[in-house]
Design an enzyme around this catalytic site. Structure first.
Site, PDB file in Angstrom:
ATOM      1  CD  GLU A   1     -49.967   6.498  79.780  1.00  0.00           C
ATOM      2  OE1 GLU A   1     -51.165   6.209  79.655  1.00  0.00           O
ATOM      3  OE2 GLU A   1     -49.137   5.764  80.340  1.00  0.00           O
TER       4      GLU A   1
ATOM      5  CB  CYS B   1     -46.708  10.184  85.446  1.00  0.00           C
ATOM      6  SG  CYS B   1     -44.976   9.758  85.699  1.00  0.00           S
TER       7      CYS B   1
ATOM      8  NE  ARG C   1     -48.364   2.283  93.873  1.00  0.00           N
ATOM      9  CZ  ARG C   1     -47.041   2.163  94.103  1.00  0.00           C
ATOM     10  NH1 ARG C   1     -46.617   1.613  95.207  1.00  0.00           N
ATOM     11  NH2 ARG C   1     -46.167   2.572  93.206  1.00  0.00           N
TER      12      ARG C   1
ATOM     13  CG  HIS D   1     -46.018   5.994  82.102  1.00  0.00           C
ATOM     14  ND1 HIS D   1     -47.320   6.413  82.249  1.00  0.00           N
ATOM     15  CD2 HIS D   1     -45.375   6.368  83.242  1.00  0.00           C
ATOM     16  CE1 HIS D   1     -47.453   7.012  83.433  1.00  0.00           C
ATOM     17  NE2 HIS D   1     -46.292   7.005  84.052  1.00  0.00           N
TER      18      HIS D   1
END
Ligand code: PCA
Length: 223
Positions: free
Chosen positions: A86, A149, A96, A175
């Site tokens: 990342e 994360c 979410r 990831h």
């Protein structure tokens, strides 16, 4: 591979399983390297809970105990096809789904008053380059999402930015895709074998410990 512990330490973290999955590849990959010596540094693996706040508390505790020169936090991103360092952590939690403590923050800062974002200090382009040379699919990702994360990634970079780490310590987040057995339950989902993911993390650690200056290669995306 040597197994003799050394004084230089690398902290790798992975998450407990989440979203009804019995495994989380991020932890399976991290723990596979626990105790291994790579480029003269000993790997220490730690599992983090999939819980806002508690994950950061556990990370901070590990950072203080291990005092690593390199920190690589891992998480699973179901649907990704490759191993993705990342680029940036952002100062926002926007969940979410609820975390494992049933908490679902929406548009809350990870650290109130901290900067909007931090860049990874891993040599992410060099890592992607090295992995591709070895035939392992990898690409730079420009978003770590806004769930636990990114939350942990931001806390790590904030801790390093405050000068709380060892001199010159580097850190970042990666990831990883699903494992084949997870993808088998979800038609169409991409996956990567555990052995390949472990090889990718080993190479990422080696590159991060040995490459001082990142490469200047495009990893740009239009959207
Ligand atoms: N992935 C989630 C949290 C835990 C994990 O492995 C994420 O991408 O935020």
């Amino acid at each position: 591979m040597t197994t003799q512990p050394t004084s230089l330490r690398v902290l790798v973290t992975g998450f407990e399983p989440f979203e009804q999955d019995p495994v989380n590849p991020s932890w399976e990959v991290a723990r596979a390297l626990h105790g291994e010596v790579i480029a003269g540094a000993t790997v220490h693996a730690e599992q983090l809970p999939c819980v806002f706040g508690a994950a950061i508390a556990q990370l901070h505790q590990s950072l203080e105990q291990v005092r690593p020169v390199l920190i690589i936090c891992l998480g699973m991103a179901g649907g990704r096809v490759d191993f993705t360092p990342e680029r940036v952590a952002i100062n926002v939690d926007d969940a979410r789904i609820p975390d494992h403590a049933d908490y679902q923050p929406v548009d809350v800062p990870v650290v109130p008053g901290a900067p909007a974002a931090y860049f990874s200090t891993l040599p992410i382009k060099a890592v992607v380059h090295q992995l591709r040379e070895k035939g392992i699919p990898s690409s730079v990702s420009n978003t770590a999402g806004t769930f636990v994360c990114n939350h942990v990634f931001f806390a790590l970079m904030h801790w390093l930015a405050q000068g709380r780490g060892e001199a010159g310590a580097r850190g970042g987040f990666i990831h990883v895709p699903a494992l084949p057995e997870q993808a088998a339950r979800r038609p169409g989902m991409a996956s990567m074998a555990l052995a390949t993911q472990v090889a990718a993390l080993r190479e990422t650690i080696r590159t991060s410990l040995t490459v001082a200056q990142d490469l200047k290669e495009t990893a740009g995306q239009l959207h």
